[in-house]
Design a protein around this motif. Structure first.
Motif, PDB file in Angstrom:
ATOM      1  N   ASN A 257     -22.896   4.723  36.782  1.00  0.00           N
ATOM      2  CA  ASN A 257     -23.441   5.317  35.566  1.00  0.00           C
ATOM      3  C   ASN A 257     -24.513   4.469  34.896  1.00  0.00           C
ATOM      4  N   SER A 258     -24.808   3.301  35.468  1.00  0.00           N
ATOM      5  CA  SER A 258     -25.882   2.425  34.983  1.00  0.00           C
ATOM      6  C   SER A 258     -25.706   2.033  33.517  1.00  0.00           C
ATOM      7  N   ASN A 259     -24.496   1.612  33.179  1.00  0.00           N
ATOM      8  CA  ASN A 259     -24.194   1.075  31.855  1.00  0.00           C
ATOM      9  C   ASN A 259     -23.401  -0.211  32.019  1.00  0.00           C
ATOM     10  N   SER A 260     -23.395  -1.040  30.990  1.00  0.00           N
ATOM     11  CA  SER A 260     -22.639  -2.291  31.049  1.00  0.00           C
ATOM     12  C   SER A 260     -21.887  -2.533  29.753  1.00  0.00           C
ATOM     13  N   THR A 261     -20.923  -3.448  29.837  1.00  0.00           N
ATOM     14  CA  THR A 261     -20.190  -3.946  28.681  1.00  0.00           C
ATOM     15  C   THR A 261     -20.208  -5.462  28.734  1.00  0.00           C
ATOM     16  N   GLY A 262     -20.386  -6.082  27.565  1.00  0.00           N
ATOM     17  CA  GLY A 262     -20.397  -7.531  27.511  1.00  0.00           C
ATOM     18  C   GLY A 262     -19.127  -8.101  26.919  1.00  0.00           C
ATOM     19  N   LEU A 263     -18.576  -9.122  27.573  1.00  0.00           N
ATOM     20  CA  LEU A 263     -17.470  -9.919  27.041  1.00  0.00           C
ATOM     21  C   LEU A 263     -18.003 -11.340  26.910  1.00  0.00           C
ATOM     22  N   ALA A 264     -17.616 -12.037  25.849  1.00  0.00           N
ATOM     23  CA  ALA A 264     -18.224 -13.354  25.632  1.00  0.00           C
ATOM     24  C   ALA A 264     -17.267 -14.324  24.959  1.00  0.00           C
ATOM     25  N   PHE A 265     -17.534 -15.622  25.191  1.00  0.00           N
ATOM     26  CA  PHE A 265     -16.834 -16.687  24.480  1.00  0.00           C
ATOM     27  C   PHE A 265     -17.855 -17.733  24.074  1.00  0.00           C
ATOM     28  N   GLY A 266     -17.692 -18.269  22.853  1.00  0.00           N
ATOM     29  CA  GLY A 266     -18.513 -19.383  22.416  1.00  0.00           C
ATOM     30  C   GLY A 266     -19.348 -19.054  21.201  1.00  0.00           C
ATOM     31  N   GLU A 267     -20.123 -20.042  20.785  1.00  0.00           N
ATOM     32  CA  GLU A 267     -21.007 -19.842  19.646  1.00  0.00           C
ATOM     33  C   GLU A 267     -22.222 -19.033  20.074  1.00  0.00           C
ATOM     34  N   GLY A 268     -22.703 -18.218  19.174  1.00  0.00           N
ATOM     35  CA  GLY A 268     -23.882 -17.436  19.508  1.00  0.00           C
ATOM     36  C   GLY A 268     -23.600 -15.979  19.776  1.00  0.00           C
ATOM     37  N   LYS A 269     -22.376 -15.515  19.463  1.00  0.00           N
ATOM     38  CA  LYS A 269     -22.110 -14.095  19.658  1.00  0.00           C
ATOM     39  C   LYS A 269     -22.971 -13.264  18.704  1.00  0.00           C
ATOM     40  N   ASP A 270     -23.346 -13.867  17.574  1.00  0.00           N
ATOM     41  CA  ASP A 270     -24.274 -13.175  16.678  1.00  0.00           C
ATOM     42  C   ASP A 270     -25.653 -13.021  17.329  1.00  0.00           C
ATOM     43  N   LYS A 271     -26.016 -13.986  18.191  1.00  0.00           N
ATOM     44  CA  LYS A 271     -27.279 -13.882  18.915  1.00  0.00           C
ATOM     45  C   LYS A 271     -27.239 -12.714  19.901  1.00  0.00           C
ATOM     46  N   LEU A 272     -26.077 -12.526  20.518  1.00  0.00           N
ATOM     47  CA  LEU A 272     -25.907 -11.399  21.423  1.00  0.00           C
ATOM     48  C   LEU A 272     -26.100 -10.083  20.687  1.00  0.00           C
ATOM     49  N   GLU A 273     -25.491  -9.989  19.517  1.00  0.00           N
ATOM     50  CA  GLU A 273     -25.616  -8.757  18.726  1.00  0.00           C
ATOM     51  C   GLU A 273     -27.063  -8.527  18.311  1.00  0.00           C
ATOM     52  N   ALA A 274     -27.748  -9.599  17.938  1.00  0.00           N
ATOM     53  CA  ALA A 274     -29.149  -9.470  17.542  1.00  0.00           C
ATOM     54  C   ALA A 274     -30.019  -9.080  18.740  1.00  0.00           C
ATOM     55  N   ALA A 275     -29.724  -9.650  19.892  1.00  0.00           N
ATOM     56  CA  ALA A 275     -30.527  -9.390  21.085  1.00  0.00           C
ATOM     57  C   ALA A 275     -30.428  -7.947  21.540  1.00  0.00           C
ATOM     58  N   PHE A 276     -29.240  -7.372  21.406  1.00  0.00           N
ATOM     59  CA  PHE A 276     -29.014  -6.042  21.961  1.00  0.00           C
ATOM     60  C   PHE A 276     -28.840  -4.960  20.902  1.00  0.00           C
ATOM     61  N   GLY A 277     -28.978  -5.344  19.637  1.00  0.00           N
ATOM     62  CA  GLY A 277     -28.928  -4.358  18.574  1.00  0.00           C
ATOM     63  C   GLY A 277     -27.606  -3.634  18.471  1.00  0.00           C
ATOM     64  N   GLY A 278     -26.526  -4.344  18.745  1.00  0.00           N
ATOM     65  CA  GLY A 278     -25.198  -3.744  18.670  1.00  0.00           C
ATOM     66  C   GLY A 278     -24.208  -4.703  18.066  1.00  0.00           C
ATOM     67  N   LYS A 279     -22.962  -4.281  17.975  1.00  0.00           N
ATOM     68  CA  LYS A 279     -21.896  -5.105  17.417  1.00  0.00           C
ATOM     69  C   LYS A 279     -20.710  -5.127  18.376  1.00  0.00           C
ATOM     70  N   PHE A 280     -20.038  -6.262  18.440  1.00  0.00           N
ATOM     71  CA  PHE A 280     -18.773  -6.313  19.163  1.00  0.00           C
ATOM     72  C   PHE A 280     -17.785  -5.401  18.451  1.00  0.00           C
ATOM     73  N   ASP A 281     -17.103  -4.552  19.206  1.00  0.00           N
ATOM     74  CA  ASP A 281     -16.185  -3.595  18.583  1.00  0.00           C
ATOM     75  C   ASP A 281     -14.823  -4.218  18.336  1.00  0.00           C
TER      76      ASP A 281
END
Length: 308
Positions: A257-281
């Motif tokens: 289906n050409s979609n992904s989900t991100g799982l993460a650990f560490g500092e910078g999860k806010d950077k991930l949200e900023a980079a992809f324009g989304g929020k961890f649910d």
């Protein structure tokens, strides 16, 4: 001393097959004292390709021990052999960004912004009039299928659209049938440990002075990842603490289906949200709709976020 040819650490199909096809290119050029090696064992997808076309997996090394080296499918030092600084880099064939790269001696470089390293090598075979056997064609094809997700990835270029059918014809396989079977061979999560899932295709990047580790795993159903999420997150945490990663992101990609989900650990999860324009649910998952390419869709926006 034999010149060693290898791709990046945690090698994927393109990295391993590029080493083999570039070694054959060297032999046809008259440079016979070369050996294709690997910085890790083949994953299930790569094993499928090698087994299908009766190709022996390259010898695995953890050091070059001062030998001259030729790099394929990478150039960044942190993704290469640990003692690379003690070797002379003779050549680089790559389709990634260049970073943390310098040499003491002149060298040959061929770099193009295309879908796979094997695409470049195929062009060079054609330019030089070298023989492309069915086995070599099959290995080139496998590497390009892997990196372009059978032409579905945004990294795909017109070059891959042109050459994959050509390579499939030389290899004697049906492009769609073989390609889908190969990709599916790499999605058997039941056979993978949590560490295999997190580290199996992971690469480290320097982003704004932080060490960001990005892994990617292909699946046919993201529920397989969700069912093991707690254990996978524990693996991300353990590897980050053991190796000093500031952030470890795992991108789980649904190849159908050409979609992904991100799982993460560490500092910078806010950077991930900023980079992809989304929020961890609420389940600590970051939806990445339409994202399938680490090189083109993950690294650039994340680099920008960390350097903002």
């Amino acid at each position: 001393m034999t010149t060693l040819i290898f791709g990046h650490q945690n090698p994927d199909t393109d990295a391993i097959t590029s080493a083999i096809t570039w070694a054959e290119f060297q032999r046809q050029s008259g440079n016979t004292d070369v050996e294709a090696v690997a910085l890790g064992t083949p994953n299930d997808e790569t094993k499928f390709a090698l087994d299908t076309f009766k190709t022996q997996a390259p010898r695995v090394i953890d050091a070059a021990n001062g030998a001259d080296v030729m790099l394929v499918d990478h150039n960044e030092a942190q993704q290469s052999v640990a003692d690379r600084k003690d070797s002379t880099i003779v050549s680089v064939v790559d389709h990634h960004r260049f970073a943390n790269f310098e040499t003491a001696a002149p060298l040959f470089i061929r770099a193009e912004p295309v879908g796979s390293c094997n695409s470049i090598i195929y062009k060079m075979y054609k330019e030089n009039g070298f023989e492309i056997t069915p086995q070599i064609a099959a290995l080139m094809l496998s590497g390009a299928i892997s990196d372009t997700l059978l032409l579905k990835s945004p990294t795909t270029t017109d070059l891959e659209r042109e050459i994959l059918p050509e390579l499939a014809k030389i290899a004697g396989v049906d492009l769609q049938e073989y390609g889908l079977n190969m990709l599916k061979a790499g999605t058997n999560l039941a056979a993978k440990s949590d560490l295999d899932i997190t580290e199996g295709d992971a690469k480290s990047f320097d982003m704004g002075g932080k060490t960001v580790r990005i892994g990617q795993v292909n699946v046919v159903d993201l529920e397989e990842i969700y069912a093991r999420q707690a254990d996978i997150e524990a693996s991300l945490k353990a590897e980050s603490e053991r190796n000093g990663y500031d952030l470890f992101l795992l991108v789980a990609t649904d190849i159908l289906n050409s979609n992904s989900t991100g799982l993460a650990f560490g500092e910078g999860k806010d950077k991930l949200e900023a980079a992809f324009g989304g929020k961890f649910d609420a389940d600590d998952r970051l939806a990445l709709p339409g994202v399938v390419s680490r090189k083109k869709q993950v690294v650039p926006p994340l680099q920008k976020a960390f350097e903002a």
